[in-house]
Design an enzyme around this catalytic site. Structure first.
Site, mmCIF file in Angstrom:
data_model
loop_
_atom_site.group_PDB
_atom_site.id
_atom_site.type_symbol
_atom_site.label_atom_id
_atom_site.label_comp_id
_atom_site.label_asym_id
_atom_site.label_seq_id
_atom_site.Cartn_x
_atom_site.Cartn_y
_atom_site.Cartn_z
ATOM 1 N N GLU A 293 -64.691 26.411 13.978
ATOM 2 C CA GLU A 293 -65.531 25.416 14.955
ATOM 3 C C GLU A 293 -66.935 25.844 14.878
ATOM 4 O O GLU A 293 -67.768 25.003 14.914
ATOM 5 C CB GLU A 293 -64.826 25.850 16.549
ATOM 6 N N ALA B 177 -58.702 20.000 15.192
ATOM 7 C CA ALA B 177 -59.028 18.580 16.177
ATOM 8 C C ALA B 177 -59.595 17.559 15.291
ATOM 9 O O ALA B 177 -60.016 18.028 14.245
ATOM 10 C CB ALA B 177 -59.748 19.271 17.370
ATOM 11 N N GLY C 22 -57.867 23.564 16.254
ATOM 12 C CA GLY C 22 -56.915 23.322 17.041
ATOM 13 C C GLY C 22 -55.545 23.400 16.601
ATOM 14 O O GLY C 22 -54.661 23.535 17.426
ATOM 15 N N GLU D 197 -54.748 27.171 17.221
ATOM 16 C CA GLU D 197 -54.774 27.017 18.791
ATOM 17 C C GLU D 197 -53.576 26.668 19.178
ATOM 18 O O GLU D 197 -52.828 27.433 20.211
ATOM 19 C CB GLU D 197 -55.828 26.420 19.408
HETATM 20 N N1 DAK Z 1 -60.251 16.056 11.393
HETATM 21 C C1 DAK Z 1 -60.364 14.730 10.860
HETATM 22 N N2 DAK Z 1 -60.008 14.324 9.496
HETATM 23 C C2 DAK Z 1 -59.424 15.478 8.735
HETATM 24 C C3 DAK Z 1 -59.381 16.734 9.397
HETATM 25 C C4 DAK Z 1 -60.029 17.003 10.475
HETATM 26 N N3 DAK Z 1 -59.774 18.114 11.247
HETATM 27 N N4 DAK Z 1 -59.192 17.516 8.143
HETATM 28 C C5 DAK Z 1 -58.669 16.609 7.145
HETATM 29 N N5 DAK Z 1 -58.977 15.499 7.572
HETATM 30 C C6 DAK Z 1 -58.816 14.317 6.572
HETATM 31 C C7 DAK Z 1 -60.024 14.313 5.815
HETATM 32 O O1 DAK Z 1 -61.241 13.732 6.039
HETATM 33 C C8 DAK Z 1 -59.302 13.533 4.707
HETATM 34 O O2 DAK Z 1 -59.469 12.081 5.042
HETATM 35 P P1 DAK Z 1 -59.865 10.910 4.019
HETATM 36 O O3 DAK Z 1 -61.147 11.297 3.428
HETATM 37 O O4 DAK Z 1 -58.592 10.922 3.082
HETATM 38 O O5 DAK Z 1 -60.169 9.788 4.821
HETATM 39 C C9 DAK Z 1 -57.874 13.852 4.515
HETATM 40 O O6 DAK Z 1 -57.696 14.486 6.048
HETATM 41 C C10 DAK Z 1 -57.485 14.823 3.513
HETATM 42 O O7 DAK Z 1 -58.141 15.933 3.666
HETATM 43 P P2 DAK Z 1 -59.280 16.421 2.385
HETATM 44 O O8 DAK Z 1 -59.536 15.564 1.489
HETATM 45 O O9 DAK Z 1 -60.495 17.188 3.005
HETATM 46 O O10 DAK Z 1 -58.153 17.410 1.692
HETATM 47 P P3 DAK Z 1 -58.652 18.994 0.880
HETATM 48 O O11 DAK Z 1 -57.301 19.551 0.517
HETATM 49 O O12 DAK Z 1 -59.706 18.578 0.053
HETATM 50 O O13 DAK Z 1 -59.055 19.826 2.133
HETATM 51 C C11 DAK Z 1 -59.170 21.041 4.221
HETATM 52 C C12 DAK Z 1 -58.226 20.485 3.083
HETATM 53 C C13 DAK Z 1 -58.120 21.447 5.328
HETATM 54 C C14 DAK Z 1 -59.843 22.374 3.810
HETATM 55 C C15 DAK Z 1 -60.373 20.221 4.825
HETATM 56 O O14 DAK Z 1 -59.550 18.717 4.978
HETATM 57 C C16 DAK Z 1 -60.911 20.674 5.866
HETATM 58 O O15 DAK Z 1 -61.814 21.396 5.814
HETATM 59 N N6 DAK Z 1 -60.759 20.051 7.013
HETATM 60 C C17 DAK Z 1 -61.552 20.260 8.431
HETATM 61 C C18 DAK Z 1 -60.785 21.555 8.911
HETATM 62 C C19 DAK Z 1 -61.719 22.147 9.919
HETATM 63 O O16 DAK Z 1 -62.874 22.233 9.856
HETATM 64 N N7 DAK Z 1 -60.800 22.101 11.365
HETATM 65 C C20 DAK Z 1 -61.313 22.502 12.613
HETATM 66 C C21 DAK Z 1 -61.467 21.373 13.132
HETATM 67 S S1 DAK Z 1 -62.595 21.795 14.879
HETATM 68 C C22 DAK Z 1 -63.191 21.021 21.597
HETATM 69 C C23 DAK Z 1 -61.977 20.326 21.309
HETATM 70 C C24 DAK Z 1 -61.361 20.748 20.222
HETATM 71 C C25 DAK Z 1 -61.921 21.984 19.538
HETATM 72 C C26 DAK Z 1 -62.924 22.473 19.836
HETATM 73 C C27 DAK Z 1 -63.770 21.964 21.095
HETATM 74 N N8 DAK Z 1 -64.320 20.276 22.489
HETATM 75 C C28 DAK Z 1 -64.194 18.929 22.619
HETATM 76 C C29 DAK Z 1 -65.386 20.762 23.132
HETATM 77 C C30 DAK Z 1 -60.949 22.110 18.424
HETATM 78 C C31 DAK Z 1 -61.852 22.243 17.241
HETATM 79 C C32 DAK Z 1 -61.334 21.936 16.008
HETATM 80 O O17 DAK Z 1 -60.234 21.861 15.698
#
Ligand code: DAK
Length: 629
Positions: free
Chosen positions: A503, A435, A480, A483
């Site tokens: 998360e 997400a 997400g 998921e």
């Molecule tokens: N959200 C927003 N932007 C994201 C993103 C994300 N999940 N993942 C990557 N990006 C963006 C980065 O910020 C970056 O943007 P700029 O800096 O260029 O503006 C661009 O995509 C490229 O990413 P990186 O530069 O970070 O690329 P790397 O290869 O260095 O790293 C990575 C890739 C996947 C390891 C890293 O981007 C990363 O750790 N991303 C976050 C992954 C993550 O933690 N995903 C889980 C998200 S939490 C709920 C609703 C939904 C959910 C839960 C509860 N409620 C509201 C209660 C679900 C939650 C989730 O999914």
């Protein structure tokens, strides 16, 4: 057709960059130039920087050896093209020379080979006429530097077979590029607005609106770029800008006439622009308004003319030009009412040669945004491929993506031709990196609840769409993203895929069904371990857990997903849909209830034409093609 062998005609800057891009992706490439020393120079152009990357520890010597071994240089056209499935010409930008090259290649290439031209300014249709196969000719316009820049325009000439465009889109993706299909119009999509953007910067200088330093600084701020137009011209060559502007002028008239100051700089001064000096912020707004007005006006018009879609124009700007946002996303951010006002000002000056798009006028009147779908739906026979198309954010799920996903799932579900859905992510890095954290960061409890409801609803709709869904996980499937994959019927993963539910590292827990679907698939203990530790796991572990059906080499993932989807699609669609429902329903209830559900579902099959037709065909030893009825 499958493209395995590639010939590149011309070993100059563009030719060697294109050859490198294919060789890096594992293709055998024959590169031809007219003299041995030119062929050798092309090789050195590729090998030099690659060896430097080895010294810097960025790649291995073995990797570079492999790339160089796949590159075969020659001066003999026959040798270069005889086995090629794709012949790309990247010679000097001159109609006569390019036609000669294509005519010569026609004599030696296989009948089925596709011809592509890397022209940036000539007509693909004209060039196609020089070959023996105009329907198999298209443009493949790479952007400098071709080995690195990910954008490719795939240009359909007047006679180009749409299947050739499809093949070129696919092969472009296979080498890690971002292809945007365009029509055969002057400047195609990107140069059509980019070249006049540069020209407008020179006009601003010529008219004394601002100096070079101010124009560059204002442009950097407005477009989120690292280099302003003057600095950029110095890097790419000022005469090239003039040449490109002259081409557009010939096609579109007065509004595209090269700035006199640009002509002077190239033909009289014969030197680069003098940069430096202190920018004057008081003049920024005037500069920005003009640059934005020209960009918005042309971008909206070219979409109206059917040259490319708004989404692809934006992709061209962000991927090819490295702008922070594309013209349409910028118009939406500032409001189309203001965007229209800026365009009307440019129109007032140029009249008929700078027409205003009717759609922009309509949207601007209501200050309504352009619709920029973030989920693509492409049909191939009975299969609908849904691609989450937000590569700049690694396809992260924000409300717009979720709404667009819902819309496309509904369209695929309602389309009687579609029997199977395949879901994947744009680009080579990510399926979906979760997400959108940036958009979630500031949400209140009530906002978070609404967002979660939206996500759960969109994903549930995919799960319950009545047709089998295959997830082709091509990279990160985090949060997400994982998921969403869990709601699909079958998951295929590339060997580069990486999974996690991160998360709890962000102070929340999975909210798009992860706490419910993961335990059902891998058991509660394993699910809790993965959720509580948030650790990453690779495709092999995902397979061992039974989370993915199979792990496939990255380059073959879509091929395998499509083969699986097609194998399902040839069976009775109603029976397959009911079987899906029976399995899913059964997993949630006791065996007796499940069997009762199965009884009802399978009985319904006997009311279908496909049951009657296929059983009758078995008895009579004939065949029956499934109708989905
Ligand atoms: N959200 C927003 N932007 C994201 C993103 C994300 N999940 N993942 C990557 N990006 C963006 C980065 O910020 C970056 O943007 P700029 O800096 O260029 O503006 C661009 O995509 C490229 O990413 P990186 O530069 O970070 O690329 P790397 O290869 O260095 O790293 C990575 C890739 C996947 C390891 C890293 O981007 C990363 O750790 N991303 C976050 C992954 C993550 O933690 N995903 C889980 C998200 S939490 C709920 C609703 C939904 C959910 C839960 C509860 N409620 C509201 C209660 C679900 C939650 C989730 O999914």
């Amino acid at each position: 057709m499958a493209i395995h062998k590639v010939a590149v005609l011309g070993a100059g800057n563009m030719g060697s960059g294109i050859a490198q891009a294919f060789a890096q992706a594992g293709f055998d490439v024959h590169v031809r130039d007219v003299k041995p020393e030119l062929v050798q120079k092309g090789r050195e152009r590729i090998e030099g920087p690659l060896r430097k990357r080895v010294e810097q520890g960025k790649t291995s010597a073995a990797e570079v050896d492999g790339i160089m071994a796949r590159l075969h240089g020659t001066t003999d056209v026959h040798e270069a093209v005889k086995d090629a499935d794709l012949v790309i010409e990247a010679v000097f930008e001159d109609l006569k020379v390019k036609k000669e090259v294509f005519a010569e290649a026609s004599k030696h290439a296989k009948a089925g080979a596709i011809f592509a031209t890397n022209t940036s300014s000539l007509s693909v249709t004209d060039l196609a006429a020089a070959t023996d196969r105009p329907r198999q000719v298209a443009g493949l316009h790479f952007f400098f530097p071709a080995a690195v820049n990910k954008l490719v325009e795939v240009v359909a000439g007047r006679e180009t077979d749409p299947r050739v465009v499809d093949d070129l889109v696919k092969v472009s993706r296979a080498i890690g590029k971002v292809p945007i299909p365009t029509a055969d119009a002057y400047g195609f999509a990107v140069n059509r607005f980019f070249v006049p953007w540069v020209n407008e910067a020179v006009r601003l200088l010529e008219e004394g609106v601002a100096d070079v330093a101010t124009i560059d600084a204002a442009a950097k701020e407005a477009f989120g770029i690292g280099m302003g137009p003057f600095e950029l011209m110095n890097v790419t060559g000022v005469p090239i800008s003039l040449h490109a502007e002259r081409t557009l002028h010939a096609g579109f008239g007065a509004a595209y006439e090269p700035a006199r100051r640009l002509v002077h700089q190239v033909e009289v001064e014969k030197k680069d622009w003098t940069l430096g000096g202190a920018p004057d912020p008081a003049r920024f707004e005037a500069v920005k308004d003009r640059l934005l007005g020209v960009t918005f006006g042309i971008a909206a018009r070219l979409v109206e003319e059917g040259v490319a879609t708004a989404v692809d124009v934006d992709k061209g700007a962000t991927v090819g030009l490295r702008w922070a946002k594309g013209p349409f996303a910028m118009m939406n951010a500032m409001g189309t009412k203001k965007a229209l006002a800026l365009v009307e000002k440019v129109h007032a000056r140029w009249g008929a040669s700078f027409p205003v798009s009717q759609e922009l006028r309509r949207l601007g009147a209501a200050n309504a945004p352009w619709d920029l779908p973030l989920v693509r739906l492409e049909k191939e026979g009975h299969v609908a491929v849904l691609t989450i198309d937000r590569p700049e954010a690694l396809n992260a799920l924000n409300p717009k993506v979720l709404h667009d996903l819902q819309k496309q799932v509904q369209a695929a579900a309602a389309d009687p031709e579609v029997r199977v859905l395949v879901v994947t992510g744009e680009g080579q890095k990510a399926f979906i990196a979760g997400a959108d954290i940036k958009e979630m960061a500031t949400k209140s409890v009530a906002d978070a609840r609404r967002f979660t409801e939206l996500g759960q609803r969109a994903i549930r709709e995919l799960e319950l769409c009545g047709k089998p869904v295959v997830a082709a996980v091509n990279g990160f499937a985090f949060g997400g993203g994982l998921e969403l994959a869990l709601a699909c019927d079958i998951i295929l993963a590339s060997d580069k895929a990486l999974f996690a539910l991160p998360e709890v590292t962000l102070g929340i827990h999975p909210g798009f069904g992860g706490t419910q679907r993961l335990p059902r698939l891998v058991g509660p203990q394993k699910a809790k371990e993965l959720i509580f530790t948030a650790r990453r796991f690779d495709a092999a572990e995902a397979k061992a857990l039974g989370l993915v059906l199979d792990v496939v080499p990255a380059a073959d993932l879509m091929k395998r997903a499509m083969a699986l989807a097609n194998a399902i699609a040839k069976n009775a669609p109603i029976a397959v849909g009911l079987a899906k429902a029976s399995v899913n329903r059964g997993l949630d209830v006791d065996l007796n209830t499940g069997l009762a559900y199965e009884l009802e579902a399978v009985s319904q099959c006997f009311a279908t034409e496909d049951q009657k037709g296929s059983m009758d065909a078995f008895v009579k030893k004939t065949t029956w093609e499934m109708k989905g009825k």
